[in-house]
Scaffold this motif. Structure first.
Motif, short mmCIF file in Angstrom:
data_model
loop_
_atom_site.label_atom_id
_atom_site.label_comp_id
_atom_site.label_asym_id
_atom_site.label_seq_id
_atom_site.Cartn_x
_atom_site.Cartn_y
_atom_site.Cartn_z
N ALA A 194 20.71 -14.63 82.42
CA ALA A 194 21.81 -13.71 82.12
C ALA A 194 21.50 -12.28 82.57
CB ALA A 194 22.11 -13.73 80.63
N ASP A 195 20.25 -12.04 83.01
CA ASP A 195 19.84 -10.74 83.54
C ASP A 195 20.18 -9.60 82.58
OD1 ASP A 195 18.67 -9.06 85.38
OD2 ASP A 195 20.49 -8.79 86.57
N ALA A 196 19.76 -9.75 81.31
CA ALA A 196 20.02 -8.72 80.31
C ALA A 196 19.33 -7.42 80.68
CB ALA A 196 19.52 -9.21 78.95
N PRO A 197 19.90 -6.28 80.30
CA PRO A 197 19.31 -4.98 80.65
C PRO A 197 17.87 -4.85 80.14
CG PRO A 197 21.47 -4.69 79.64
CD PRO A 197 21.12 -6.14 79.50
N VAL B 178 32.30 -19.01 68.06
CA VAL B 178 31.25 -18.06 68.46
C VAL B 178 31.77 -16.64 68.29
CG1 VAL B 178 29.76 -17.27 70.34
CG2 VAL B 178 30.34 -19.70 70.17
N LYS B 179 31.06 -15.85 67.50
CA LYS B 179 31.42 -14.44 67.32
C LYS B 179 30.46 -13.62 68.19
CE LYS B 179 31.79 -10.80 63.85
NZ LYS B 179 31.43 -10.39 62.47
N ALA B 180 31.01 -12.96 69.19
CA ALA B 180 30.20 -12.16 70.12
C ALA B 180 30.48 -10.68 69.90
CB ALA B 180 30.52 -12.56 71.55
N GLU C 197 30.28 -8.24 78.90
CA GLU C 197 29.74 -8.83 80.14
C GLU C 197 28.42 -9.54 79.86
OE1 GLU C 197 29.43 -6.56 83.69
OE2 GLU C 197 31.48 -5.78 83.54
N LEU C 198 27.60 -8.93 79.01
CA LEU C 198 26.31 -9.52 78.67
C LEU C 198 26.48 -10.79 77.84
CD1 LEU C 198 23.23 -9.52 78.55
CD2 LEU C 198 23.36 -7.88 76.65
N THR C 199 27.31 -10.74 76.81
CA THR C 199 27.51 -11.94 75.98
C THR C 199 28.13 -13.07 76.81
OG1 THR C 199 29.64 -11.08 75.19
CG2 THR C 199 27.71 -10.69 73.80
N GLY C 200 29.04 -12.71 77.72
CA GLY C 200 29.64 -13.73 78.60
C GLY C 200 28.59 -14.37 79.50
N ALA C 201 27.69 -13.55 80.05
CA ALA C 201 26.64 -14.07 80.94
C ALA C 201 25.68 -14.98 80.17
CB ALA C 201 25.87 -12.91 81.58
N ILE C 202 25.34 -14.60 78.93
CA ILE C 202 24.44 -15.43 78.11
C ILE C 202 25.09 -16.78 77.84
CG2 ILE C 202 23.39 -15.67 75.82
CD1 ILE C 202 23.01 -12.57 75.88
N LEU C 203 26.36 -16.77 77.44
CA LEU C 203 27.04 -18.03 77.11
C LEU C 203 27.22 -18.91 78.33
CD1 LEU C 203 29.62 -16.67 74.52
CD2 LEU C 203 27.68 -18.19 74.05
N LEU D 101 17.41 -3.14 65.55
CA LEU D 101 18.36 -2.08 65.22
C LEU D 101 19.13 -1.71 66.49
CD1 LEU D 101 16.07 0.17 62.99
CD2 LEU D 101 17.87 -1.38 62.23
N GLY D 102 20.44 -1.66 66.40
CA GLY D 102 21.26 -1.30 67.56
C GLY D 102 21.10 -2.23 68.74
N PRO D 103 21.24 -3.55 68.55
CA PRO D 103 21.09 -4.48 69.68
C PRO D 103 22.20 -4.31 70.71
CG PRO D 103 21.98 -5.64 67.77
CD PRO D 103 21.62 -4.26 67.30
N ALA D 104 21.90 -4.70 71.96
CA ALA D 104 22.91 -4.63 73.02
C ALA D 104 24.01 -5.65 72.77
CB ALA D 104 22.25 -4.89 74.38
N ALA D 105 23.66 -6.75 72.10
CA ALA D 105 24.64 -7.80 71.80
C ALA D 105 24.14 -8.64 70.62
CB ALA D 105 24.87 -8.69 73.01
N THR D 106 25.09 -9.19 69.88
CA THR D 106 24.78 -10.14 68.80
C THR D 106 25.71 -11.34 68.94
OG1 THR D 106 24.14 -8.34 67.29
CG2 THR D 106 24.67 -10.47 66.30
#
Length: 274
Positions: A186-189, A254-256, A261-267, A224-229
């Motif tokens: 997913a190439d997360a930051p 699924v609650k994103a 863009e990041l949650t979409g790439a992970i899924l 704390l302060g995640p980029a995505a949950t």
């Protein structure tokens, strides 16, 4: 029992799942063996054939000499061809043939496990001539058989065992794959954290932290302060990770939160095994 303590949880998980599978399929009439399962391209008979084949390989039996048909649309790579061999060779077996072979292989495997005295680090044969440790082989096997038990339960409308010993092995196997899903696929930051909040029969909260080099690590501490949950139930997590459903099919489960863009790439890259 001579089995090494490290291997005991995998033996227990396999035993629990294989007995559940036997109990599920023993009363089936011929037509029910043809029901579709969530496992792409496979019927109930095919899944049971695969499980029998896996255990035959754990026993060291020679692989069947068999030529696959050319029109198996779900077989697209070498590992799938390898797995399909044990399945296709049994496609015309009757219900009594299937249940009696399953029963016989369970008896043989139980005997093998009772007499297993090797060290967990012993190298054993894996798929396609690969080599892996006995511990990893038994762990993967316990995971595979539990996932296929769930395939059969879904096909037959008999839910259960989502919190069995096999489920806990599956949790650990799937969590081990999560850093690669997030950081690589997913190439997360870099220097970010992504939280997974899983509820249901198996519950856990895990953070994948991506460092400045882009490497992902699995942590139990909340971020704390995640980029995505991503918040979802255990059954949906398993079905996504094992390629049984698409993200679109379970979007309502699924609650994103966070970067879409990041949650979409992970899924989109969530599947780690099929």
């Amino acid at each position: 029992m001579s089995l090494h303590p490290t291997l005991q949880p995998y033996a227990d998980a396999w035993t629990h799942s294989i007995e559940a599978i036997s109990e599920l399929v023993n009363p089936l009439v011929e037509g029910e063996w043809n029901r579709r399962t969530p496992c792409p391209g496979w019927s109930v008979r095919d899944v049971v054939s695969h499980v029998i084949g896996l255990d035959c390989e754990m026993l060291g039996d020679p692989r069947p000499i068999h030529t696959l048909p050319r029109d198996l649309y779900h077989v697209t790579n070498d590992i799938q061809r390898y797995m399909e061999m044990q399945v296709d060779v049994r496609r015309h077996h009757t219900a009594p043939e299937m249940t009696s072979e399953l029963e016989y292989v369970i008896i043989r495997r139980n005997r093998q496990l009772r007499n297993e005295s090797r060290d967990p680090g012993t190298k054993v044969r894996g798929p396609l001539g690969s080599e892996l440790t006995l511990a990893e082989s038994m762990r993967r096997h316990a995971f595979d058989v539990w996932v296929h038990e769930q395939d059969l339960r879904t096909a037959l409308g008999r839910p259960g065992n989502l919190d069995s010993p096999g489920a806990h092995v599956a949790r650990d196997v799937l969590l081990d794959a999560l850093p690669d899903v997030v950081a690589v696929k997913a190439d997360a930051p870099r220097s970010s954290a992504i939280v997974f909040d899983i509820h249901g029969p198996v519950e856990f909260l895990r953070t994948i932290r991506v460092d400045i080099q882009g490497r992902g690590t699995l942590e139990t501490a909340p971020a704390l302060g995640p980029a995505a949950t991503l918040t979802l139930d255990w059954e949906t997590y398993v079905r996504l990770a094992c390629g049984r459903v698409t993200p679109e099919a379970v979007a309502d489960r699924v609650k994103a939160e966070g970067d879409p863009e990041l949650t979409g790439a992970i899924l989109r890259n969530f599947t780690v095994t099929q």
